[in-house]
Motif scaffolding. Structure first.
Motif, mmCIF file in Angstrom:
data_model
loop_
_atom_site.group_PDB
_atom_site.id
_atom_site.type_symbol
_atom_site.label_atom_id
_atom_site.label_comp_id
_atom_site.label_asym_id
_atom_site.label_seq_id
_atom_site.Cartn_x
_atom_site.Cartn_y
_atom_site.Cartn_z
ATOM 1 N N PHE A 147 0.816 -1.089 0.068
ATOM 2 C CA PHE A 147 -0.070 -0.034 -0.035
ATOM 3 C C PHE A 147 0.734 1.186 -0.006
ATOM 4 C CE2 PHE A 147 -3.011 3.161 1.858
ATOM 5 C CZ PHE A 147 -3.863 3.174 0.965
ATOM 6 N N PHE A 148 1.942 1.171 0.725
ATOM 7 C CA PHE A 148 2.949 2.284 0.537
ATOM 8 C C PHE A 148 3.351 2.709 -0.736
ATOM 9 C CE2 PHE A 148 7.360 3.722 0.310
ATOM 10 C CZ PHE A 148 7.544 4.464 1.349
ATOM 11 N N PHE A 179 6.198 5.271 -18.241
ATOM 12 C CA PHE A 179 6.587 4.891 -16.820
ATOM 13 C C PHE A 179 8.160 5.076 -16.689
ATOM 14 C CE2 PHE A 179 2.891 2.169 -17.606
ATOM 15 C CZ PHE A 179 2.214 2.920 -16.841
ATOM 16 N N ASN A 203 0.573 4.400 -2.826
ATOM 17 C CA ASN A 203 0.693 5.636 -2.667
ATOM 18 C C ASN A 203 1.656 6.650 -3.127
ATOM 19 O OD1 ASN A 203 -1.919 5.359 -1.410
ATOM 20 N ND2 ASN A 203 -1.118 6.105 0.664
ATOM 21 N N PHE A 204 2.812 5.944 -2.671
ATOM 22 C CA PHE A 204 4.160 6.642 -3.088
ATOM 23 C C PHE A 204 4.079 6.649 -4.755
ATOM 24 C CE2 PHE A 204 8.543 6.824 -3.781
ATOM 25 C CZ PHE A 204 8.996 8.074 -3.017
ATOM 26 N N TRP A 258 5.091 9.184 -9.835
ATOM 27 C CA TRP A 258 4.766 8.783 -11.206
ATOM 28 C C TRP A 258 4.230 10.241 -11.779
ATOM 29 C CZ3 TRP A 258 -0.353 8.344 -13.824
ATOM 30 C CH2 TRP A 258 -0.397 8.071 -14.985
ATOM 31 N N ILE A 259 3.601 11.164 -11.142
ATOM 32 C CA ILE A 259 3.111 12.364 -11.491
ATOM 33 C C ILE A 259 4.371 13.395 -11.488
ATOM 34 C CG2 ILE A 259 1.529 14.431 -10.771
ATOM 35 C CD1 ILE A 259 -0.120 11.925 -11.396
ATOM 36 N N SER A 267 0.830 18.135 -14.876
ATOM 37 C CA SER A 267 1.362 17.291 -13.719
ATOM 38 C C SER A 267 2.072 18.173 -12.737
ATOM 39 C CB SER A 267 2.444 16.154 -14.333
ATOM 40 O OG SER A 267 1.737 15.270 -15.105
ATOM 41 N N LEU A 285 2.113 6.501 -7.092
ATOM 42 C CA LEU A 285 1.306 7.548 -7.813
ATOM 43 C C LEU A 285 2.025 8.815 -7.759
ATOM 44 C CD1 LEU A 285 -1.240 7.963 -8.921
ATOM 45 C CD2 LEU A 285 -2.468 8.266 -6.946
ATOM 46 N N PHE A 286 2.281 9.437 -6.689
ATOM 47 C CA PHE A 286 2.671 10.682 -6.582
ATOM 48 C C PHE A 286 4.152 10.721 -7.325
ATOM 49 C CE2 PHE A 286 -0.118 10.703 -3.004
ATOM 50 C CZ PHE A 286 -0.998 12.306 -3.286
ATOM 51 N N ILE A 317 -0.205 19.912 -10.443
ATOM 52 C CA ILE A 317 -0.574 19.098 -9.461
ATOM 53 C C ILE A 317 0.485 18.961 -8.431
ATOM 54 C CG2 ILE A 317 -1.171 16.792 -8.789
ATOM 55 C CD1 ILE A 317 -2.110 16.124 -11.592
#
Lengths: 287, 288
Positions: free
Chosen positions: A30-31, A57, A34-35, A40-41, A255, A37-38, A258
């Motif tokens: 899960f870490f 990617f 979350n990590f 990647w942005i 991006s 996703l951010f 964001i």
């Protein structure tokens, strides 16, 4: 016999290791989501469209801050940051002042209609506040405050009042009264008692409430998009949404937008982590 | 109380009361009032009695929006709370990197819905989105689709960011619930030789009932309040399919200039949320 023992050993190894494997897999999985996703942005923010489509990617070919600079200047993001900062800070001061004075009266004095007033404030906690969006819009329109920072500050203050009063009344009730009584004997008036005793002792709850107001105001989108129509008045979430509409298919730029919009709140969160977490939990649980 | 002090108190309370009545209570009353009128926001208001509500009860889109709000709640209960529970449970058992993990889990909670929406619009993006690329990579290319406009995936795709965003908050609430369980209760179970699964089912979960019902109330009220994701990701489309009650209210007012009807939806939302909170509180109280 020996085989039996080996089997037992193997089993107990499984029993010992397997839960740990599951645990670490889950927790770090899960870490990574979350990590990742951010991250990647963030990586996308360094690319242009050609690169994004060629290797969505991969790491960027070069780390140039061109996208970020364009967002801040062309994209007006610096202005939105400033607007959000102003709106949030003034709302916090405004809302804390109004709710602390009210909570002092509600928590310390007996008078007719006290309970009724308290309920009028608490009602606002359960209601979906978005239900007020039409009358709020028309009220601000009447007052000529529709497309102004003052208008949105008033709206945010009103929306945050019920929870703030609720939290502060609860807290002030728990403060022992001895000090106030002796201060009263010494000839202090209520204003002095409020400023010198109640406010300093309420500091922890004022901080929690302030953080809750900060988070809900800084990230608010629906009321902002309804009330603030001109670009010059946009707050950060609204500005980011408008920015995306203007540069729809320039994914690298969006991006970068964001990332820039996240950085301030991330800094606040990391500095005040304990208070933010506690505040969010007590706001969610009690509110 | 001396006369002078009485005036001090009035001085303390009046500014807040005036402000609150003018900017909160009066708009609240106005929501009810306008719901009995037909109004486009510009011309005169026509009194129509209960017509807006009669229309509302016959409006299939309202029912589908309401159902979608409930669907969000279901997703929270089936996905968000279980994931949050296991994260909390594993953290509670002490894990290396506890602080780092907790920090990262909580970041989405403090991130704005706009930033998260944009991030998810990238994930769902047909050309370079993670989701389609991932499906192609593992050989499930047939499943790739335009997630937000395909009618069979759009409703779930719009709800997922919401479900994901608040896992961290639920995790922290459940974690504090776990910490409140007395140690000897767990130790007693360990002496009796229960295994890990039994421990969760027979010891941990029953003693967390109050916290779990709190999470449920939270899930329901959040799901009914939150419609940023619908506005930002689909605008309610394709053909009203992803509309939740909040976004339907918003669109009836600001897109269709149907303010009387929009306010009727607002009233319905308030009534539903209050009733649900009341019922769950009742169940929760008798249980305690």
């Amino acid at each position: 016999m020996a085989q039996q023992v080996m089997l037992e050993n193997k089993k107990s190894l499984m029993v010992r290791i397997l839960p740990k494997v599951i645990k670490y897999f889950f927790v770090w999985g899960f870490f990574l989501i979350n990590f990742g996703l951010f991250f990647w942005i963030l990586m996308t923010a360094f690319k242009d469209n050609r690169e994004i489509f060629a290797s969505p990617f991969g790491f960027p070919e070069s780390y140039s801050f061109e996208n970020f600079l364009r967002v801040l200047t062309e994209g007006n993001m610096a202005l939105y940051l400033w607007n959000s900062f102003l709106v949030t800070m003034i709302t916090i001061v405004f809302c804390l002042t109004l709710s602390a004075t009210m909570s002092y009266v509600l928590s310390r004095f007996q008078f007719k209609g006290r309970q009724f007033l308290y309920i009028l404030f608490v009602i606002g906690i359960t209601l979906p506040l978005q239900s007020l969006i039409f009358p709020m819009f028309f009220r601000m329109h009447e007052l000529g405050l529709r497309d102004s920072l003052l208008g949105i500050i008033i709206v945010y203050t009103a929306l945050n009042l019920p929870r703030s009063v609720f939290l502060l009344v609860g807290y002030m009730k728990s403060i022992p009264r001895e000090m106030e009584e002796s201060a009263l004997m010494d000839g202090c008036n209520y204003w002095q008692i409020f400023m010198k005793i109640i406010l300093p002792l309420s500091k922890p709850m004022l901080a929690t409430t302030g953080i809750l107001i900060f988070l809900s105001t800084w990230n608010e989108y629906v009321f902002a998009t309804v009330l603030l129509s001109s670009d010059a008045n946009a707050t950060l979430p609204l500005g980011l949404a408008n920015f995306q509409t203007a540069y729809t298919s320039q994914y690298g730029l969006v991006s970068a937008g964001i990332i820039i919009s996240i950085i301030p709140i991330l800094i606040v969160y990391i500095i005040f982590q304990e208070q933010v977490v506690k505040g969010m939990v007590s706001g969610a649980v009690k509110g | 109380m001396a006369q002078k002090n009485r005036w001090t108190l009035v001085f303390f309370a009046i500014p807040t009361l005036l402000f609150y009545f003018y900017f909160f209570i009066s708009p609240l009353a106005n929501t009810f009032y306008v719901s009995f009128f037909d109004w486009d926001g510009l011309s005169e208001q026509f009194f129509v009695g209960l017509n807006n509500y009669i229309e509302l009860f016959q409006d299939p889109i309202f029912y589908s929006a309401l159902w979608n709000s409930f669907y969000w709640v279901i997703l929270v209960v089936l996905i968000q709370i279980p994931i949050a529970f296991f994260l909390a449970y594993f953290l509670y058992q002490r894990v290396k990197g506890f602080r780092l993990l907790r920090t990262i889990y909580f970041v989405p909670v403090v991130t704005s819905s706009v930033a998260i929406s944009l991030a998810f619009s990238f994930i769902y993006n047909a050309q370079f989105g993670i989701l389609n690329s991932f499906l192609n990579m593992i050989g499930l290319g047939d499943l790739t689709t335009d997630w937000l406009s395909n009618p069979s995936t759009a409703v779930t795709a719009v709800a997922i960011p919401f479900v994901w965003q608040f896992i961290g908050l639920m995790m922290i609430i459940l974690y504090s619930g776990l910490q409140a369980i007395p140690d000897d209760l767990i130790e007693a179970g360990e002496v009796d030789g229960v295994n890990a699964v039994q421990k969760i089912i027979y010891i941990i979960l029953p003693s967390m009932k109050p916290v779990l019902s709190m999470c449920l109330i939270l899930a329901i009220t959040y799901a009914f309040k939150q419609f940023d994701y619908v506005l930002l990701l689909t605008g309610g489309g394709p053909v009203y399919l992803t509309e939740v009650s909040g976004s339907y209210m918003y669109n009836q007012g600001f897109s269709e200039n149907n303010y009387g009807y929009g306010n009727a939806i607002a009233v319905a939302m308030m009534v539903i949320v209050v009733i649900i909170a009341f019922v769950i509180n009742k169940i929760f109280k008798t249980d305690d």
